[in-house]
Design an enzyme around this catalytic site. Structure first.
Site, mmCIF file in Angstrom:
data_model
loop_
_atom_site.group_PDB
_atom_site.id
_atom_site.type_symbol
_atom_site.label_atom_id
_atom_site.label_comp_id
_atom_site.label_asym_id
_atom_site.label_seq_id
_atom_site.Cartn_x
_atom_site.Cartn_y
_atom_site.Cartn_z
ATOM 1 N N SER B 11 -43.152 -2.593 26.964
ATOM 2 C CA SER B 11 -44.338 -3.065 26.240
ATOM 3 C C SER B 11 -45.174 -1.913 25.688
ATOM 4 O O SER B 11 -46.083 -2.126 24.892
ATOM 5 C CB SER B 11 -45.213 -3.939 27.143
ATOM 6 O OG SER B 11 -45.728 -3.158 28.208
ATOM 7 N N GLY B 12 -44.831 -0.691 26.071
ATOM 8 C CA GLY B 12 -45.549 0.464 25.537
ATOM 9 C C GLY B 12 -45.036 0.825 24.170
ATOM 10 O O GLY B 12 -44.159 0.150 23.611
ATOM 11 N N PHE B 13 -45.560 1.922 23.613
ATOM 12 C CA PHE B 13 -45.195 2.290 22.251
ATOM 13 C C PHE B 13 -43.755 2.783 22.150
ATOM 14 O O PHE B 13 -42.986 2.334 21.302
ATOM 15 C CB PHE B 13 -46.147 3.367 21.716
ATOM 16 C CG PHE B 13 -47.553 2.885 21.535
ATOM 17 C CD1 PHE B 13 -48.622 3.762 21.694
ATOM 18 C CD2 PHE B 13 -47.829 1.559 21.203
ATOM 19 C CE1 PHE B 13 -49.933 3.326 21.517
ATOM 20 C CE2 PHE B 13 -49.142 1.113 21.031
ATOM 21 C CZ PHE B 13 -50.189 2.001 21.182
ATOM 22 N N CYS B 146 -42.451 15.181 22.423
ATOM 23 C CA CYS B 146 -42.673 15.291 20.984
ATOM 24 C C CYS B 146 -43.203 16.647 20.556
ATOM 25 O O CYS B 146 -42.684 17.245 19.600
ATOM 26 C CB CYS B 146 -43.581 14.174 20.488
ATOM 27 S SG CYS B 146 -45.096 13.981 21.426
ATOM 28 N N ASN B 313 -43.624 11.156 16.126
ATOM 29 C CA ASN B 313 -43.616 11.367 17.560
ATOM 30 C C ASN B 313 -43.005 10.205 18.351
ATOM 31 O O ASN B 313 -42.539 10.386 19.464
ATOM 32 C CB ASN B 313 -45.027 11.644 18.084
ATOM 33 C CG ASN B 313 -45.946 10.446 17.924
ATOM 34 O OD1 ASN B 313 -46.232 10.022 16.796
ATOM 35 N ND2 ASN B 313 -46.387 9.885 19.017
#
Lengths: 349, 349, 349, 349
Positions: B11-13, B146, B313
């Protein structure tokens, strides 16, 4: 056997988007990209996302013979070159307004007249979700404009279900990105002036009304605002439908779900978003940036039904719509080359 | 035979980006997406771009058996669950920092220690353009971070060509997007506070230095600034190389082109952008947003060589890198599922 | 007795900012605003924030006699009109680079030569925090450029305290807003292209280096990036000072506080921001947008000292600096007309 | 003799804006700024623009005696503390909705009820351009909300001139900045989610309708969209007035100019912007950011009259409005402390 395609006016925004779509299209082979201004430059010189494409802009005076010629030039250019285009291609897919309206009189009223009115009859308006009629055999396909596309997608189900009548009150309030102004620029589109605005620039009497009147038989009020984004067109349509059957005239949400599902459930490029939870509860441009999708939604409010639609103006409002129409014109799978997914998270698209 | 994959912390980016990539990957079948917070919700509830995906978040306590398990959880979580992950999957591809460094001592110095140091030897650091060694058989793949990825891609060719020596002066000045902060948020990442900033938030002593020191044997100075974008990491590396052969010590542009071409000509995800004309003359994040590409460039300035790199990123700096590494780990075509093209025009990505 | 002032080139960004400042200045009476392009238009026609100002642009060929003439024209114009300006005004405050450098040779090296080199000796460079010498009697005041101003404010205390020596390594990494490009625009500054960038546009060899070398006796490396904001210039100076007295050469934070306080404690327009807590821990442009303030800060990192400065490029980097210099030139209270406070919350300024 | 003032809830956005205004106000002496969360911190710790202010947040439990107490707390708090506030101050100026509506029944319908309904009669709604009645003696001043303020400023002249009747159709389509959500934040207001949106978040049935109905006797439809800016509220009101006298019912532009000039010519904080040339032809938030000005405009379109208004939601929509009302309550010059000028160029405010 692969179909061949060319893009005229390929250095502009819609032109560049066509290059992106066609270079990745499973059925089309991109043969030529023209630009007077950038003749001989690589396409990547103007479109940094296409640096890997081994193709240079060429002179629009020397058009290759192709199956499909996509014209992404400013309004007024295609009508002047239509004979040259039809000599070079079996099918002309035009992204400008030059062949969208049905009569010379309409161009006299809304534009600066028409220089090739004889071709208007041969043209088919292309907003496939509205109608696919005539696209299969079209010689000239006129891709619908972005503001009109967003607005009509929002309203169509209400009209089809008889909830909204052509004489009912409709106000379309649009919020659009800076790419709508094209690559030409001008004082108002320089970054210091255009950044962060909520700027009404077409308060009334917008040309897109002409398309909508012809396609939907609906007269409506239109106001367009420039907002802070590069891609995107969001329509909020305030409607006062009188075709509902409830005693008090109001239309309830279940009836709206019915109407919108009937209209769009089978449509590959329409996503219904209306209420629910989480952060993204109604249509918004961020969710569809870079894709050919349209998010469409609605909310009931007594006598009023608000209908929303959000698209990427460079895609569903222009280049994506053109490729979709070309797929239909050539009998290809409708979603060919248009299966891009959107991004999350993403900023101001 | 299709390979199966799951995403933990979906559910995160970065997790959402993995869902986007894996759901479109020709070789992987996405079997599970876990999230404690959103258990049972559709993935589209959190990631609006994935509304068409027929998949719900499930409890990370019940992991399915898969070939590849992608862990997109915050730092400190994978190291605590590594045994559970390796029981469920043949290969663990971890996006956090938990398995990037080589020793427990390094975690004591830069992080809050390590709870499963025995597994550090089994882990292979993954920035393929740096090295593909060990990825083919890896049990644990640790995708590079990143900021470190952008920085190392910019510097590697100078080191490989012997122009830059490990003891030479290097300053990395980074500009990054708000998604670097993850989906958790906090006061500093609320829109009114985070919007429009040029904000140094890691002036010195950043954890990414640890990765870079281990991978390149190079000690460098690091400063990170938050800027106005959601996706993107741009590194400007100011170097003072002493390995050049010219009498006056300066390094000329042709020598730099040589070094960068040698390093990257064959790399499918690196695009060299250094000077030239037009608007886009040096690497920038907008040009690669949504793709797994890195733009890398350079400019010579007497004793100084400036090396640039720009990535998305969430892609090359995270999820895209993880899928790239997984392709290598499973002997698939390297670019499988990672052929997305960027956009032009596009706003603040 | 009120002093009179005029602004030449008043339709540009710095010119408009001068109108804003002078119209609210307690000691100056704004008498004339010239613009060839907008002659006879109200100033509010171009500058919407100044619609209440009862003033029209006039022809620069007819200059009124005033005490102070502020020239906000592009580089190369003032040097061509200097005699006309000095005939109309007691004091010329020039915002361009035309009188910043000390010799004709410098203009031959960094610009396209100089057409009125005889006047260079009469000009006084104006970055008051650096030096107020010569401003009190100046006939020609040359307001320092924005990038040079931010950079020099960051470095001055280190030099003054003897921590940084002129031969030490210094790299200035700048992030600037779109208004730096002026009102003229061009392809790269159109909103669709300029929006959301992290774009190196002056990787090396920037003209601002000339000013800095002359003013500080320091040679440094310079890289400028365009970022997403309209106003603002942020400098991150990576320095490697060798003048510290500690055994290991490193400079500690208390020593830095000492140096920066000594330099700036009495300065009305410099605010020290270095560490601490909360969201705003280091200098950033948002915090000073619309004001004449500069935020300056620093962080120690072993051999390296990072020095930060953030200004509003249209204010402290241009028009605000010019008015500050004029206050000094005319013996007025230094902060007259420059007491604006910044905003919080605020977006991309 | 200076009047004393305090701000309760001073760490929020409106609270911080009050600190900015009151600290620069010629007639008020700012005595106290309260915040439970930041007790003892300097105000500059939260509001970087106010770092020069020598003031610390204090405990709201210990209120100083002042002439004017400004309450900038969330809805529901003032009504709970009103007795404490009135014990500490002669006049309470409340920025929340707690005293805006006229009856307990209204709060039952639109909010969660009211805990101090006895005080509603003593409260005077404050949108001075609408009415100054009762402000001079007010014990409790309830500053109008931002969306209602923008909407009512746009509509008032049409109603006053009898062009628009209370029963006529009115749709208000609003575009607002992220600071409207307050400093609290939440998932939807994190930068990655909130950046670049055109997001309907109150499609229908918004609380601001209550204020408008009470103040104007007009029932209207309301839809609010979050857009990309931090400060700003822009209202586009689509009206279908039936009070015009022309044979065909349409209202012409000269008649509109008459109506708007009659309403606002003498108003210090309203600027009429309707058509004309240049870039800024209609009201927009950028032009008034940081000021207490409202830009108001209109366009005629057959049966429809579009009325626009743009304000800075933290100023005219909140803190600026409160200070304006306080000036009236205390018989001061109306524009005292509210003479800030906007910026040009400026980005996303």
């Amino acid at each position: 056997m692969t179909l061949t395609a060319s893009v005229v006016g390929a250095s502009g925004f819609a032109g560049g988007e066509l290059l992106r779509l066609l270079s990745g299209h499973p059925e089309f082979e991109l043969r030529q990209a023209t630009s007077r201004e950038y003749e001989n430059r690589t396409v990547g010189y103007v479109h940094p996302n296409l640096r890997e494409l081994d193709l240079r802009f060429s002179d629009p005076a020397d058009l290759e013979s192709v199956d499909a010629l996509f014209a992404a030039t400013p309004h007024g250019v295609s009508m002047g070159n239509v004979e040259q285009y039809l000599a070079a291609a079996d099918t002309l897919i035009d992204l400008s307004a030059d062949f969208r309206l049905g009569s010379e009189a309409a161009y006299d009223e809304w534009y600066d007249g028409h220089t090739a009115p004889a071709y208007l009859d041969a043209a088919t308006y292309a907003l496939p979700e509205l109608s696919r009629d005539g696209l299969a055999d079209a010689d000239i396909v006129a891709a619908g404009g972005c503001n009109a596309t967003a607005t009509m997608l929002a309203l169509k189900p209400l009209l089809d279900a008889g909830l909204l009548r052509p004489s009912d009150q409709v106000v379309a309030d649009l919020k659009v990105g800076s790419s709508e102004g094209g690559a030409g620029g001008g004082a108002a589109s320089s970054h210091p002036e255009r950044s962060g605005v909520v700027r009404p620039y077409a308060p009334t009497g917008h040309r897109h009304e002409a398309e909508i009147e012809e396609q939907l038989g609906l007269s409506l009020s239109f106001t367009v605002h420039a907002v802070e984004m590069v891609r995107g067109a969001a329509a909020t349509c305030h409607t006062f439908p009188t075709g509902g059957t409830a005693a008090d005239g109001g239309i309830e949400t279940p009836e709206l779900w019915s109407a919108y599902r009937d209209a769009y459930e089978a449509e590959p490029f329409v996503r219904l978003v209306a209420g629910g939870g989480g952060v993204y509860r109604y249509p918004e441009p961020k969710a569809v940036a870079g894709t050919n999708l349209a998010e469409v939604g609605f909310a009931a409010d007594g006598e009023r039904v608000v209908a929303f639609a959000a698209i990427d103006n460079v895609m569903k409002g222009s280049a994506g719509q053109a490729v979709h129409a070309a797929n239909l014109a050539f009998g290809l799978e409708e979603t060919a080359g248009l299966t891009q997914t959107g991004l999350h998270p993403v900023g101001s698209p």
